[in-house]
Design an enzyme around this catalytic site. Structure first.
Site: not given
Length: 372
Positions: A114, A211
């Site tokens: 990410c 997440c």
């Protein structure tokens, strides 16, 4: 692309206290600050309801309420704020990688990807479109520039919060545009700055989950995303090759795992090896998890200046691992490496990052392929 203003900085605001204080500090330093947030994934059921201005329970980042918290902080600081939808980019770069890695018997590290693919690539592109020379985040890491103009990363002042491990694959061009305003502060100092400035995120708990994984149930998520043809059943075997029991697929397991095996053999057993070709998951004892040699690929170094073919380093095999003394030997033009630890390390896991340090300086890292 507009002319980049070196006094303008875009802050990646996650809605937490760290990025909130990063924005605060930069504004106090006289920068023209712009806040930006990423929407990266669909909200799991029940997690999108905002029950208070700032959520108090431990949870993941990048949720709907986090973006609203970031918006509130930006309003209080009187800075512009723009949310961006990166759901498709996140699915392609992170979620698909995450599921694929589990499907081939490896344990992925989505935070590193990410950072590489989105936070310091896509967000940096957006920052430049807004005319900002700098992109800042709330990472606990310190950037320094030597007298030759090379950008280096050092471990954060707060060693318990240091996040340099996740940033090993940044390049010099990216580093030239990055700011890490809280790297010289401890977590408590960050919270106190937030309290002193009346930021509503001052006491907000830290993110505790991946997440995009509902309720931290990784195996359930992977099964829901992995094509059925890849969910092949296999066997638990001993290190001698004797079959112990059947299992539903290697995507359910990771090196070092003890819980959730559902195997009754009268003693405590751990996953010590995963064999994708045969579908075998090897079970052994705690001592079987100890390895001294690691082979890594995809080596990235912040700068190759001063890095020799063989050198003494400290290496981390996971984020919460203490750096351990090792000998690093680069091969294949520096793309691959052999790392030999002075002391055996527990549960070396293919798919995880291994990151190298010279004292406080982070040298770079790569991806664990196997151990011995």
């Amino acid at each position: 692309m507009p002319t980049l203003d070196k006094n303008r900085v875009v802050v990646a605001m996650s809605g937490g206290v760290d990025s909130s204080v990063a924005a605060l500090l930069l504004k106090e330093q006289g920068y023209e600050v712009i806040g930006i947030s990423m929407k990266t994934h669909e909200e799991p059921e029940g997690r999108g309801e905002v029950t208070s201005p700032v959520q108090k329970s431990k949870k993941s980042c990048c949720a709907v309420e986090d973006i609203e918290d970031a918006r509130r902080v930006a309003s209080l600081l009187d800075i512009p704020f723009y949310p961006f939808n990166f759901k498709e980019e996140f699915r392609e770069a992170v979620i698909k990688y995450f599921v694929h890695e589990y499907g081939i018997g490896r344990t992925p590290n989505p935070c590193v990807l990410c950072n590489q693919k989105l936070k310091f690539s896509a967000l940096l592109t957006e920052a430049k479109r807004l005319g900002a020379y700098h992109l800042a985040t709330g990472h606990y890491v310190q950037k320094v520039t030597d007298n030759l103009g090379r950008h280096l990363l050092r471990r954060a002042a707060d060693k318990e919060k240091d996040q340099s491990y996740f940033l090993f694959n940044l390049n010099q061009d990216q580093l030239g545009h990055l700011l890490f305003p809280i790297g010289s502060l401890t977590k408590e100092e960050v919270r106190q700055r937030a309290r002193d400035s009346g930021l509503m995120t001052a006491e907000k708990p830290e993110s505790q989950e991946i997440c995009f994984i509902p309720d931290n149930k990784t195996a359930v998520f992977v099964k829901s995303q992995l094509p059925v043809y890849q969910q092949k059943p296999g066997s638990f075997v001993s290190k001698e090759g004797e079959k112990i029991a059947d299992h539903d697929g290697i995507h359910n397991y990771t090196i070092g795992q003890r819980r959730g095996l559902n195997v009754a053999v009268g003693e405590r057993m751990y996953v010590t090896e995963i064999r994708p070709a045969s579908g075998e998951v090897v079970l052994g004892h705690s001592e079987d998890l100890l390895k001294t040699t690691v082979f890594a690929s995809g080596i990235t170094l912040l700068t190759r200046e001063g890095v020799q073919g063989t050198m003494e380093v400290e290496a981390k095999i996971r984020y919460r691992h203490s750096p351990a003394k090792a000998r690093l030997t680069l091969s294949d033009g520096g793309l691959n490496a052999r790392i030999e630890f002075e002391e055996p390390q527990r549960a070396v896991t293919p798919g995880q990052a291994i990151v190298f340090y010279d004292g406080e300086k982070m040298l770079g890292g790569g991806w664990i392929e196997k151990s011995a």
